[in-house]
Motif scaffolding. Structure first.
Motif, mmCIF file in Angstrom:
data_model
loop_
_atom_site.group_PDB
_atom_site.id
_atom_site.type_symbol
_atom_site.label_atom_id
_atom_site.label_comp_id
_atom_site.label_asym_id
_atom_site.label_seq_id
_atom_site.Cartn_x
_atom_site.Cartn_y
_atom_site.Cartn_z
ATOM 1 N N ASN A 139 0.824 -1.211 0.000
ATOM 2 C CA ASN A 139 0.000 0.000 0.000
ATOM 3 C C ASN A 139 0.864 1.270 0.000
ATOM 4 O O ASN A 139 0.633 2.213 0.750
ATOM 5 C CB ASN A 139 -0.961 0.010 1.198
ATOM 6 N N ILE A 140 1.889 1.276 -0.868
ATOM 7 C CA ILE A 140 2.745 2.444 -1.022
ATOM 8 C C ILE A 140 2.774 2.837 -2.490
ATOM 9 O O ILE A 140 2.546 1.996 -3.373
ATOM 10 C CB ILE A 140 4.190 2.195 -0.517
ATOM 11 N N PRO A 141 3.033 4.111 -2.810
ATOM 12 C CA PRO A 141 3.081 4.523 -4.219
ATOM 13 C C PRO A 141 4.252 3.877 -4.952
ATOM 14 O O PRO A 141 5.260 3.531 -4.335
ATOM 15 C CB PRO A 141 3.241 6.047 -4.141
ATOM 16 N N GLN A 142 4.094 3.730 -6.245
ATOM 17 C CA GLN A 142 5.143 3.110 -7.060
ATOM 18 C C GLN A 142 5.377 3.935 -8.309
ATOM 19 O O GLN A 142 4.468 4.574 -8.837
ATOM 20 C CB GLN A 142 4.736 1.695 -7.465
ATOM 21 N N ILE A 143 6.631 3.939 -8.764
ATOM 22 C CA ILE A 143 6.991 4.532 -10.048
ATOM 23 C C ILE A 143 7.875 3.525 -10.764
ATOM 24 O O ILE A 143 8.908 3.114 -10.243
ATOM 25 C CB ILE A 143 7.729 5.879 -9.886
ATOM 26 N N SER A 144 7.474 3.136 -11.959
ATOM 27 C CA SER A 144 8.207 2.112 -12.701
ATOM 28 C C SER A 144 9.080 2.740 -13.787
ATOM 29 O O SER A 144 8.942 3.911 -14.122
ATOM 30 C CB SER A 144 7.227 1.119 -13.333
ATOM 31 N N TYR A 145 10.006 1.937 -14.312
ATOM 32 C CA TYR A 145 10.886 2.329 -15.423
ATOM 33 C C TYR A 145 11.672 3.600 -15.099
ATOM 34 O O TYR A 145 11.729 4.546 -15.890
ATOM 35 C CB TYR A 145 10.081 2.506 -16.720
ATOM 36 N N LYS A 159 12.359 10.349 -13.311
ATOM 37 C CA LYS A 159 12.131 10.456 -14.756
ATOM 38 C C LYS A 159 11.904 9.048 -15.293
ATOM 39 O O LYS A 159 12.808 8.212 -15.260
ATOM 40 C CB LYS A 159 13.319 11.112 -15.457
ATOM 41 N N ARG A 160 10.696 8.794 -15.751
ATOM 42 C CA ARG A 160 10.346 7.475 -16.288
ATOM 43 C C ARG A 160 10.649 7.424 -17.781
ATOM 44 O O ARG A 160 10.352 8.366 -18.522
ATOM 45 C CB ARG A 160 8.859 7.169 -16.106
ATOM 46 N N MET A 161 11.207 6.324 -18.227
ATOM 47 C CA MET A 161 11.435 6.145 -19.654
ATOM 48 C C MET A 161 10.212 5.466 -20.270
ATOM 49 O O MET A 161 9.780 4.408 -19.821
ATOM 50 C CB MET A 161 12.685 5.301 -19.916
ATOM 51 N N LEU A 162 9.654 6.094 -21.297
ATOM 52 C CA LEU A 162 8.537 5.540 -22.041
ATOM 53 C C LEU A 162 8.981 5.195 -23.459
ATOM 54 O O LEU A 162 10.100 5.504 -23.862
ATOM 55 C CB LEU A 162 7.374 6.540 -22.077
ATOM 56 N N GLU A 163 8.098 4.575 -24.210
ATOM 57 C CA GLU A 163 8.457 4.180 -25.573
ATOM 58 C C GLU A 163 8.761 5.391 -26.452
ATOM 59 O O GLU A 163 9.602 5.326 -27.344
ATOM 60 C CB GLU A 163 7.325 3.366 -26.190
ATOM 61 N N ASP A 164 8.057 6.507 -26.212
ATOM 62 C CA ASP A 164 8.205 7.660 -27.088
ATOM 63 C C ASP A 164 8.728 8.900 -26.376
ATOM 64 O O ASP A 164 8.570 10.016 -26.867
ATOM 65 C CB ASP A 164 6.864 7.988 -27.746
ATOM 66 N N GLY A 165 9.333 8.712 -25.204
ATOM 67 C CA GLY A 165 9.868 9.871 -24.502
ATOM 68 C C GLY A 165 10.009 9.610 -23.017
ATOM 69 O O GLY A 165 10.234 8.465 -22.589
ATOM 70 N N TYR A 166 9.880 10.671 -22.222
ATOM 71 C CA TYR A 166 10.042 10.578 -20.781
ATOM 72 C C TYR A 166 8.861 11.216 -20.070
ATOM 73 O O TYR A 166 8.168 12.082 -20.613
ATOM 74 C CB TYR A 166 11.333 11.281 -20.328
ATOM 75 N N MET A 167 8.638 10.787 -18.844
ATOM 76 C CA MET A 167 7.622 11.362 -17.977
ATOM 77 C C MET A 167 8.260 11.597 -16.613
ATOM 78 O O MET A 167 8.907 10.710 -16.068
ATOM 79 C CB MET A 167 6.441 10.394 -17.831
ATOM 80 N N THR A 168 8.100 12.797 -16.064
ATOM 81 C CA THR A 168 8.644 13.114 -14.745
ATOM 82 C C THR A 168 7.523 13.091 -13.718
ATOM 83 O O THR A 168 6.488 13.737 -13.901
ATOM 84 C CB THR A 168 9.326 14.495 -14.749
ATOM 85 N N ILE A 169 7.738 12.313 -12.641
ATOM 86 C CA ILE A 169 6.714 12.132 -11.612
ATOM 87 C C ILE A 169 7.337 12.395 -10.249
ATOM 88 O O ILE A 169 8.480 12.012 -9.989
ATOM 89 C CB ILE A 169 6.142 10.695 -11.644
ATOM 90 N N GLU A 170 6.567 13.042 -9.389
ATOM 91 C CA GLU A 170 6.978 13.246 -8.006
ATOM 92 C C GLU A 170 6.083 12.429 -7.083
ATOM 93 O O GLU A 170 4.888 12.288 -7.328
ATOM 94 C CB GLU A 170 6.882 14.725 -7.613
ATOM 95 N N THR A 171 6.676 11.900 -6.028
ATOM 96 C CA THR A 171 5.908 11.205 -5.002
ATOM 97 C C THR A 171 6.597 11.421 -3.664
ATOM 98 O O THR A 171 7.597 12.126 -3.580
ATOM 99 C CB THR A 171 5.760 9.706 -5.330
ATOM 100 N N GLN A 172 6.059 10.802 -2.636
ATOM 101 C CA GLN A 172 6.604 10.918 -1.293
ATOM 102 C C GLN A 172 7.038 9.530 -0.806
ATOM 103 O O GLN A 172 6.475 8.516 -1.205
ATOM 104 C CB GLN A 172 5.555 11.486 -0.327
#
Length: 266
Positions: A139-145, A159-172
């Motif tokens: 029951n904790i947040p997750q960020i993959s890749y 910074k997550r690596m995606l097939e067509d670029g990157y996504m930046t996510i913040e969590t605690q």
């Protein structure tokens, strides 16, 4: 603060791959290595230790010889190891494995500033499911890749690596991150680390250690608790030896065209 890293001992795919009659891998007869993506997860935890002085705990589920792999990780710089081992855990698929590892991580303890690291996926199953399932059960947040990780206090920026670029996510924190090879370059064992690794503790969590956790039920662990059934596993047939054509002139091109024509490629 702790960094808890889940690692797996996998068959060395550059060598012999053996399959039992029931379709499962005959791991005892194969050379093993540390799962490559898991080494990137270990390196991420060790870099966090370099920056913050946190404790690094490496966890694996496997037979008793898997302790040798944990010792390698201790020689790289991890502080202690946990081997989750018991006959009751044998035959677990990703669902059952995540149940067991989540119970083991809860036994270790996940505090407010802790981070759990996993590799993206294992080279023997290639499912990329266990890390995400562990996060769900904890029951904790997750960020993959994760291709880049910054941790400042309780804020985690990935910074997550995606097939067509990157996504930046913040969590605690506490949170779980799955790591890819682009994240870092794993360090080698040091000579001093090799000497010291046998002085560092490795605990063994068997079925009796974890049986009181609500996740550990007879019908949710091991082969009986695994909803995934393997239809068939086999060693792929060896391909014929290739032929190299040397040269870059007209005769070499003509010879290549003749070979391709003979094989009905052109």
């Amino acid at each position: 603060m702790k960094a808890i890293v889940c690692v797996k001992q996998v068959p060395d795919t550059s060598g012999k791959v053996a399959v039992n009659p029931d379709g499962t891998l005959n791991r005892a007869s194969m050379a093993t290595i540390i799962n490559p993506d898991d080494k990137n997860a270990v390196e991420a935890a060790l870099q966090l230790k370099d920056n913050t002085g946190c404790e690094v705990v490496v966890v694996t589920m496997g037979p008793p010889p898997a302790e040798g792999m944990l010792r390698e990780l201790l020689a790289m710089g991890a502080d202690r190891g946990v081997l989750v081992s018991g006959r009751e855990f044998g035959g677990s698929d990703t669902f059952a494995t995540s149940q067991i590892l989540a119970a083991a991580i809860k036994k270790i303890g996940v505090d407010a500033e802790d981070v759990v690291f996993c590799g993206r996926q294992a080279i023997d199953g290639d499912t990329a499911q266990v890390g995400s399932q562990i996060a769900e059960k904890l029951n904790i947040p997750q960020i993959s890749y994760a291709a880049d990780v910054k941790i400042e206090g309780k804020k985690v920026t990935v910074k997550r690596m995606l097939e067509d670029g990157y996504m930046t996510i913040e969590t605690q924190t506490p949170c779980l991150l799955t790591c890819i090879k682009e994240l870092n370059e794993p360090r080698y064992m040091s000579v001093g680390g090799i000497f010291d690794c046998y002085q560092k503790p490795v605990e063994v969590y068997d079925y009796n250690t974890l049986k009181d956790d609500p996740l550990i039920e007879v019908d949710t662990i091991g082969l009986k608790g695994s909803p995934t059934n393997i239809f068939k596993s086999f060693t792929p047939p060896q391909k014929g030896q290739g032929r190299m054509l040397e040269g870059a002139d007209k005769n070499t091109a003509a010879e290549l065209a003749a070979e391709l024509l003979k094989k009905h490629v052109i």
